[in-house]
Scaffold this active site. Structure first.
Site, PDB file in Angstrom:
ATOM      1  N   HIS A   1       0.821  -1.207   0.000  1.00 46.33           N
ATOM      2  CA  HIS A   1       0.000   0.000   0.000  1.00 46.33           C
ATOM      3  C   HIS A   1       0.856   1.259   0.000  1.00 46.33           C
ATOM      4  O   HIS A   1       0.521   2.252  -0.654  1.00 46.33           O
ATOM      5  CB  HIS A   1      -0.929  -0.020   1.220  1.00 46.33           C
ATOM      6  CG  HIS A   1      -1.708  -1.294   1.325  1.00 46.33           C
ATOM      7  ND1 HIS A   1      -1.970  -1.905   2.515  1.00 46.33           N
ATOM      8  CD2 HIS A   1      -2.245  -2.080   0.367  1.00 46.33           C
ATOM      9  CE1 HIS A   1      -2.652  -3.016   2.297  1.00 46.33           C
ATOM     10  NE2 HIS A   1      -2.824  -3.141   1.003  1.00 46.33           N
TER      11      HIS A   1
ATOM     12  N   GLU B   1      -9.415 -11.200 -12.951  1.00 42.72           N
ATOM     13  CA  GLU B   1      -8.120 -11.381 -12.289  1.00 42.72           C
ATOM     14  C   GLU B   1      -7.996 -12.771 -11.670  1.00 42.72           C
ATOM     15  O   GLU B   1      -7.003 -13.066 -10.996  1.00 42.72           O
ATOM     16  CB  GLU B   1      -7.901 -10.298 -11.227  1.00 42.72           C
ATOM     17  CG  GLU B   1      -9.083 -10.039 -10.336  1.00 42.72           C
ATOM     18  CD  GLU B   1      -8.939  -8.754  -9.517  1.00 42.72           C
ATOM     19  OE1 GLU B   1      -7.825  -8.212  -9.441  1.00 42.72           O
ATOM     20  OE2 GLU B   1      -9.949  -8.303  -8.960  1.00 42.72           O
TER      21      GLU B   1
ATOM     22  N   ASN C   1      -2.265  -7.458 -12.230  1.00 40.53           N
ATOM     23  CA  ASN C   1      -1.469  -7.727 -11.029  1.00 40.53           C
ATOM     24  C   ASN C   1      -1.844  -9.063 -10.402  1.00 40.53           C
ATOM     25  O   ASN C   1      -0.999  -9.927 -10.164  1.00 40.53           O
ATOM     26  CB  ASN C   1      -1.665  -6.606  -9.996  1.00 40.53           C
ATOM     27  CG  ASN C   1      -1.196  -5.253 -10.489  1.00 40.53           C
ATOM     28  OD1 ASN C   1      -0.605  -5.160 -11.559  1.00 40.53           O
ATOM     29  ND2 ASN C   1      -1.456  -4.225  -9.725  1.00 40.53           N
TER      30      ASN C   1
ATOM     31  N   ARG D   1       3.083 -11.810  -5.612  1.00 44.21           N
ATOM     32  CA  ARG D   1       3.791 -10.624  -6.109  1.00 44.21           C
ATOM     33  C   ARG D   1       4.308  -9.747  -4.982  1.00 44.21           C
ATOM     34  O   ARG D   1       5.162  -8.887  -5.204  1.00 44.21           O
ATOM     35  CB  ARG D   1       2.878  -9.801  -7.022  1.00 44.21           C
ATOM     36  CG  ARG D   1       1.600  -9.320  -6.376  1.00 44.21           C
ATOM     37  CD  ARG D   1       0.630  -8.763  -7.408  1.00 44.21           C
ATOM     38  NE  ARG D   1      -0.695  -8.505  -6.865  1.00 44.21           N
ATOM     39  CZ  ARG D   1      -1.080  -7.343  -6.352  1.00 44.21           C
ATOM     40  NH1 ARG D   1      -0.240  -6.329  -6.352  1.00 44.21           N
ATOM     41  NH2 ARG D   1      -2.294  -7.178  -5.881  1.00 44.21           N
TER      42      ARG D   1
ATOM     43  N   CYS E   1      -6.209  -2.485 -16.384  1.00 45.85           N
ATOM     44  CA  CYS E   1      -5.984  -1.483 -15.338  1.00 45.85           C
ATOM     45  C   CYS E   1      -4.881  -1.882 -14.375  1.00 45.85           C
ATOM     46  O   CYS E   1      -4.716  -1.258 -13.333  1.00 45.85           O
ATOM     47  CB  CYS E   1      -7.274  -1.222 -14.550  1.00 45.85           C
ATOM     48  SG  CYS E   1      -7.917  -2.675 -13.692  1.00 45.85           S
TER      49      CYS E   1
END
Length: 755
Positions: A369, A611, A634, A645, A682
């Site tokens: 974050h 995703e 992601n 990740r 995105c």
């Protein structure tokens, strides 16, 4: 033969007071050092007291002694790890021996004249968990030093470490090349978290204690302050666990660990004993933290090292309780480079943006974050730089290189000149991007590319106009929840969403519903411990399990978009049934609003994020139910390759520009084209020119990038002949290589694409 030191009889406060008076006195530094060792020797009933300090070479030099030969001062130097003094510095813990010469590490130095002395007690002078020197007392008799004496010498060593390092005991000129703090130029290699380049002066997220706060003037008062601080800390943690108070940051499991440590008798007793020895409450916390840091830092077991992180954070929280201040209230330099072990998004946002130029982290990941917020703020951030905090002092000059993933500590003038030249070049590029701001992203062969930006913070709304983005392709609604101390109420959510839509004007905005869970746990929401939270109850799963939470957000979105277009997107859809259930909640809220005569959006579009790999084989059933979809690269790729990740041990085990990943992305685009479903990307890939080039060749014409990536990707689009690139890409997808990054880059260069 003494059985108990005078220090333990009278307590260490008198000694600390005498040391403070000696430090404050006039005269040359050597005379004050000599006076300090005499005071310590007399009070601890020791025939010898010596202070060794670490040189920049790593050698430990005898700087002062009472009892050994005076001629040995500044002439006796021990190599790193040599002798018992070197061993104390190496293990960063006290060593107590009744017969020192029999120890295998004993090193005889005839010039010191220490032959008669058998009993040995040494304690490290610790700064940031690193030994900058050693304090030693010795006796002729083969005696054992008791626990109180060991505790006392640690307290004295801490005071000496802080006062020597601050220059209070000795001037910096007199210290010459003594390494009380690292001062030579160094280069640290880490990982790129946020692009950019900056240099400035170091601000430590948890600053060291100023020397004047080390020694207590009123010990009973400090005991009361520590007791009150511990009680407030425990109450704060209990409130977070009970859900009655919310603070962004640690997960429920970590908070449980904090509570376990906060009530641990050993930790509390160590703090209390440190205060009783004559330290302030803050200095007691810092001393105990230093001891744990030195002890745990050598552990190889990852679990043990994680416990150090828990203790570090607990100590930091206690220091904040005692100080009663916040980071944003600190007096920061204009060119602040913030250095921390790790940060939560709320911690980072407390610092004034206009002064914060760069961020260096010991831990974290590019998907953390703090890294996401740093990218939103366009602050260069480099992470995974283990040990960098202990190699820097407040005010040091440092370079944060988010382009290469490096940091330069106390850089040489020629390095600074090179960085300034690169900054000038970046300014020129930024000026070029600014000139392109209002230019449509149209390829050389006339293909229109829609470039949007990702958002989640108020600062992102300002970037919308500055970047020339055509809208917001992904608004992360969870940030409002993560930085709030309680669950945001309906009106707070509505006001934020209305502000976003007002700022965007006629430009489209796609709101992603709450993506919490996994590593994004809100302390004010009751949570259950999960063995694998990344694959657990998160995002839409949590929303469907707690429909009241999701319905409240949908109600706020519908109200904010009154009379305007609303685009809502659900994250982490793994099955078609999940999307159906989520869409039904939208219908329920629309019906609720109609019954009460409330206005609805003029146009409502509901989409899904792709995703989860499971959807790759069920797109034919999902796409007809959606108004649009967006590919979250992601998560999609980390699940495809079963590589977290956020875990630096495995995050580089796959390359997004490899045939499996690109074929999956190509299949999604093909299915969307067949059904006429609008699709965008995105994820982070959309903001990197080379990866965005690959996405264009796969047929994607709608990309949502971080603000800093809009300009570079637009420049790439304007220089691309898409038809040529697509024809060449077809053959590359058939390769069996693990990664075709080099081949794609060669293709782009061959076609004169500006990356």
């Amino acid at each position: 033969m003494p059985t108990a030191s005078g220090l333990t009889t009278r307590g260490p406060r008198n000694l600390l007071r005498q040391i403070r008076e000696a430090m404050a006195g006039g005269g040359p530094a050597q005379e004050r050092l000599d006076l300090v060792v005499r005071i310590i020797a007399q009070t601890m009933v020791a025939e010898v007291c010596s202070i060794y300090l670490r040189r920049a070479s790593g050698e430990l030099e005898l700087f002062a002694t009472q009892g050994l030969n005076r001629e040995a001062v500044h002439n006796t130097r021990l190599s790193p790890g040599e002798g018992l003094v070197g061993e104390v510095a190496r293990v960063a813990e006290p060593i107590s021996l009744s017969h020192a010469p029999s120890h295998p590490n004993f090193s005889y130095r005839p010039e010191t004249g220490e032959d008669p002395y058998h009993a040995f007690l040494g304690a490290p002078l610790l700064r940031g968990g690193r030994a900058i020197g050693v304090l030693v007392v010795q006796n002729q008799s083969a005696r054992r030093y008791d626990e109180d004496e060991i505790e006392d010498i640690q307290t004295i060593a801490m005071v000496l470490a802080e006062t020597v390092a601050s220059g209070e005991l000795m001037g910096l000129d007199e210290l010459r090349d003594v390494e009380v703090a690292p001062h030579r130029p160094e280069r640290f290699k880490g990982q790129k978290f946020s692009d950019g380049l900056a240099y400035g002066h170091v601000v430590l997220h948890e600053p060291p204690l100023p020397p004047e706060k080390l020694l207590a003037d009123d010990t009973p008062l400090e005991e009361e302050r520590l007791k009150a601080g511990l009680e407030a800390l425990k109450a704060n943690i209990d409130a977070m666990l009970d859900g009655s108070q919310g603070l962004s940051g640690p997960s429920f499991e970590v908070l449980e660990t904090y509570r376990m440590f906060a009530v641990d008798r050993g930790w509390n007793r160590s703090l209390e004993e440190a205060v009783r020895s004559g330290l302030t409450a803050e200095a007691a916390v810092d001393r105990v933290r230093n001891e744990h840091r030195a002890r745990f830092a050598k552990a190889r077991d990852p679990y043990i090292r994680e416990r150090l992180h828990d203790l570090e954070d607990l100590a930091n929280r206690l220091l904040r309780v005692l100080a009663g201040d916040r980071p944003g209230e600190r007096d920061l330099p204009e060119d602040t480079i913030l250095v921390a072990r790790n940060l939560g998004p709320a911690d980072l946002l407390e610092y004034p943006r206009e002064r914060l130029k760069g961020l260096l982290l010991e831990e974290g990941s590019a998907a953390s974050h703090a890294a996401i917020v740093a990218r939103a703020l366009q602050i260069p951030c480099v992470g995974r730089m283990a040990g960098i905090r202990d190699r820097l002092s407040e005010g040091d000059l440092v370079i944060a290189d988010g382009e290469t993933g490096e940091a330069y500590l106390r850089p040489r003038p020629d390095v600074l000149e090179a960085v300034q030249a690169r900054l000038d070049l970046r300014s020129k590029r930024q000026a070029e991007f600014a000139r392109l701001r209002d230019t449509p992203a149209i390829t050389l062969d006339g293909k229109r590319i829609q470039l949007l930006t990702n958002a989640g913070l108020a600062v992102d709304l300002d970037n919308l106009d500055q970047t020339g983005a055509e809208g917001i392709g992904l608004f992360r609604t969870e940030f409002q929840f993560m930085v709030s101390e309680e669950l945001p109420r309906l009106d707070a959510q509505t006001n934020l969403y209305r502000k976003v839509l007002d700022t965007a004007g006629d430009r489209p905005v796609t709101f992603r519903t709450l993506d919490i869970g996994g590593d994004k746990v809100l302390p004010y929401l009751e949570a259950e411990r999960e063995e694998n939270p990344a694959l657990g109850r998160r995002a839409i799963r949590l929303g469907l399990d707690r429909p009241g939470l999701l319905r409240l957000q949908l109600r706020a979105l519908l109200s904010a978009a009154e009379g305007r277009e609303l685009r809502v997107m659900f994250p982490m859809i793994a099955t078609v049934d999940e999307f159906r259930a989520a869409r039904e909640l939208v219908d329920v809220e629309c019906a609720w609003a109609r019954r009460r005569g409330r206005s609805l959006p003029s146009l409502l579009r509901v989409g899904a994020m792709i995703e989860c790999p499971s959807l790759l084989w069920h797109l034919d059933a999902l796409l007809p139910l959606t108004d649009f979809v967006s590919v979250g690269t992601n998560d999609l790729l980390q699940y495809m390759f079963a590589a977290d990740r956020t875990n630096p041990l495995v995050s580089d085990r796959y390359d997004p520009l490899s045939p499996p990943a690109l074929r999956a992305l190509a299949e999604i685009q093909r299915k969307c084209a067949e059904t006429g479903t609008p699709v965008s990307v995105c994820g982070e890939l959309a903001g990197r020119p080379l990866e965005a080039f690959a996405l264009l060749t796969l047929g994607y014409t709608r990309l949502s990038a971080p603000a800093a990536g809009v300009g570079p990707v637009k420049r790439m689009c304007l220089s691309t002949d898409l038809g040529q690139a697509q024809r060449a890409m077809t053959s590359l997808l058939g390769l069996s290589a693990g990664s075709i990054r080099n081949e794609i880059e060669s293709l782009a260069r061959k076609l004169n694409v500006v990356l």
